[in-house]
Design a protein around this motif. Structure first.
Motif, short mmCIF file in Angstrom:
data_model
loop_
_atom_site.label_atom_id
_atom_site.label_comp_id
_atom_site.label_asym_id
_atom_site.label_seq_id
_atom_site.Cartn_x
_atom_site.Cartn_y
_atom_site.Cartn_z
N ALA A 11 -9.85 7.63 -0.54
CA ALA A 11 -10.33 6.95 0.66
C ALA A 11 -9.58 7.49 1.87
O ALA A 11 -8.36 7.60 1.84
CB ALA A 11 -10.11 5.45 0.53
N ILE A 12 -10.32 7.79 2.92
CA ILE A 12 -9.72 8.22 4.19
C ILE A 12 -10.14 7.18 5.22
O ILE A 12 -11.31 7.09 5.58
CB ILE A 12 -10.16 9.63 4.60
N LEU A 13 -9.18 6.38 5.67
CA LEU A 13 -9.44 5.25 6.56
C LEU A 13 -9.35 5.67 8.02
O LEU A 13 -8.31 6.15 8.46
CB LEU A 13 -8.44 4.12 6.27
N VAL A 14 -10.45 5.50 8.76
CA VAL A 14 -10.49 5.89 10.17
C VAL A 14 -11.32 4.92 11.00
O VAL A 14 -12.12 4.16 10.47
CB VAL A 14 -11.08 7.31 10.36
N LEU A 69 -13.07 -1.65 -1.18
CA LEU A 69 -12.02 -2.23 -2.03
C LEU A 69 -11.07 -1.14 -2.50
O LEU A 69 -11.51 -0.08 -2.95
CB LEU A 69 -12.63 -2.91 -3.25
N ALA A 70 -9.79 -1.42 -2.43
CA ALA A 70 -8.78 -0.47 -2.90
C ALA A 70 -8.99 -0.14 -4.38
O ALA A 70 -8.72 0.98 -4.81
CB ALA A 70 -7.39 -1.02 -2.65
N ALA A 71 -9.48 -1.10 -5.14
CA ALA A 71 -9.68 -0.91 -6.58
C ALA A 71 -10.68 0.22 -6.88
O ALA A 71 -10.66 0.77 -7.97
CB ALA A 71 -10.16 -2.21 -7.21
N ASP A 72 -11.52 0.56 -5.91
CA ASP A 72 -12.54 1.59 -6.12
C ASP A 72 -12.04 3.01 -5.87
O ASP A 72 -12.79 3.97 -6.04
CB ASP A 72 -13.74 1.33 -5.22
N TYR A 73 -10.77 3.15 -5.46
CA TYR A 73 -10.24 4.45 -5.07
C TYR A 73 -8.91 4.72 -5.76
O TYR A 73 -8.21 3.79 -6.15
CB TYR A 73 -10.06 4.53 -3.55
N ASP A 74 -8.57 6.01 -5.87
CA ASP A 74 -7.33 6.42 -6.51
C ASP A 74 -6.20 6.66 -5.53
O ASP A 74 -5.03 6.65 -5.92
CB ASP A 74 -7.57 7.71 -7.32
N MET A 75 -6.53 6.92 -4.27
CA MET A 75 -5.53 7.26 -3.26
C MET A 75 -6.07 6.90 -1.88
O MET A 75 -7.28 6.90 -1.67
CB MET A 75 -5.24 8.76 -3.32
N LEU A 76 -5.15 6.59 -0.95
CA LEU A 76 -5.52 6.30 0.43
C LEU A 76 -4.82 7.28 1.36
O LEU A 76 -3.61 7.51 1.23
CB LEU A 76 -5.10 4.87 0.80
N GLY A 105 0.44 0.02 -6.24
CA GLY A 105 1.27 1.20 -6.47
C GLY A 105 0.49 2.50 -6.44
O GLY A 105 0.94 3.51 -6.98
N LYS A 106 -0.67 2.48 -5.79
CA LYS A 106 -1.48 3.70 -5.69
C LYS A 106 -0.92 4.58 -4.58
O LYS A 106 -0.32 4.09 -3.64
CB LYS A 106 -2.93 3.34 -5.38
N PRO A 107 -1.14 5.89 -4.68
CA PRO A 107 -0.64 6.80 -3.65
C PRO A 107 -1.24 6.51 -2.28
O PRO A 107 -2.45 6.29 -2.15
CB PRO A 107 -1.11 8.17 -4.15
N VAL A 108 -0.38 6.50 -1.28
CA VAL A 108 -0.78 6.29 0.12
C VAL A 108 -0.08 7.35 0.96
O VAL A 108 1.14 7.50 0.88
CB VAL A 108 -0.39 4.88 0.61
N ALA A 109 -0.86 8.06 1.78
CA ALA A 109 -0.33 9.06 2.70
C ALA A 109 -0.72 8.66 4.11
O ALA A 109 -1.90 8.42 4.38
CB ALA A 109 -0.89 10.45 2.37
N ILE A 153 9.33 10.40 1.65
CA ILE A 153 8.68 9.98 0.42
C ILE A 153 9.42 8.77 -0.11
O ILE A 153 10.63 8.80 -0.27
CB ILE A 153 8.68 11.12 -0.62
N ASP A 154 8.68 7.71 -0.37
CA ASP A 154 9.23 6.47 -0.91
C ASP A 154 8.29 6.00 -2.01
O ASP A 154 7.29 5.33 -1.75
CB ASP A 154 9.36 5.42 0.20
N GLY A 155 8.59 6.40 -3.24
CA GLY A 155 7.69 6.08 -4.35
C GLY A 155 6.35 6.76 -4.14
O GLY A 155 6.28 7.96 -3.93
N ASN A 156 5.27 5.96 -4.17
CA ASN A 156 3.94 6.52 -3.97
C ASN A 156 3.50 6.53 -2.52
O ASN A 156 2.34 6.77 -2.21
CB ASN A 156 2.91 5.76 -4.81
N LEU A 157 4.43 6.25 -1.60
CA LEU A 157 4.14 6.29 -0.16
C LEU A 157 4.75 7.55 0.44
O LEU A 157 5.93 7.82 0.24
CB LEU A 157 4.73 5.06 0.53
#
Length: 186
Positions: A11-14, A69-76, A105-109, A153-157
């Protein structure tokens, strides 16, 4: 064999005013590694980017934030862009969506000034975050630890900023390939 993002939904949130280069370079890099990127916008329809000192291209949103929904994606991934961030802070759906990834705990960038969405979502406390001097007070006031580096980098963030967006994108890819549960391509 090389590790890739084959089949992962990112997911790319804009919102209108996001930094065009953050989106296009990220999409290109992730899609080249097999990911399915989806643009999540404030509404269905088009979102307008910002490039330099003017409006950029329009991009089709694949999904509206109020139903995503965040549940529908692997990464944000959240591109920067002052106008986009200000618009995204106008709705509780942003807090819910970003919080869903962080809580799972999903990856977030997070690019550049988009770090404010982490504080908006009340998920910055105790996190080490790369932030420009102009945003340090706001972020540290939310309980975050401000890194002196351009990428943290802090865990998956992973958070960062750089004059060359590709530096941050490569750091994101390297980190998530090394740490995430990623499929191996033959």
């Amino acid at each position: 064999m090389s590790k890739t993002f084959v089949g992962d939904k990112i997911a790319i949130l804009v919102a209108n005013g996001f930094t065009e280069q953050d989106l296009t370079h990220t999409q290109r890099a992730m899609q080249a590694r097999g990911a399915h990127t989806r643009i999540i916008g404030m509404d269905n329809g088009l979102v307008n980017s910002w490039t330099g000192d003017a409006w950029g291209h329009h991009f089709a949103a694949d999904s509206a934030l109020n139903s995503a929904l965040a549940a529908d994606y692997d990464m944000l991934i959240i591109p920067g862009g002052r106008r986009s961030i200000e618009k995204l802070k106008l709705t509780a759906h942003t807090r819910r969506f970003v919080g869903g990834f962080m809580d799972a705990g999903k990856p977030v960038a997070i690019f550049d000034d988009a770090i404010e969405l982490l504080t908006f979502a009340e998920r910055a406390e105790g996190r080490t975050i790369a932030v420009k001097e102009t945003s340090r007070e706001n972020v540290s006031g939310a309980g975050a630890i401000c890194s002196e580096e351009k990428i943290a980098i802090d865990g998956n963030l992973i958070t960062g900023y750089d004059d060359d967006v590709n530096v941050f994108i490569e750091a994101v890819i390297d980190h998530f390939i090394a740490t995430a549960d990623i499929k191996v391509a033959a």
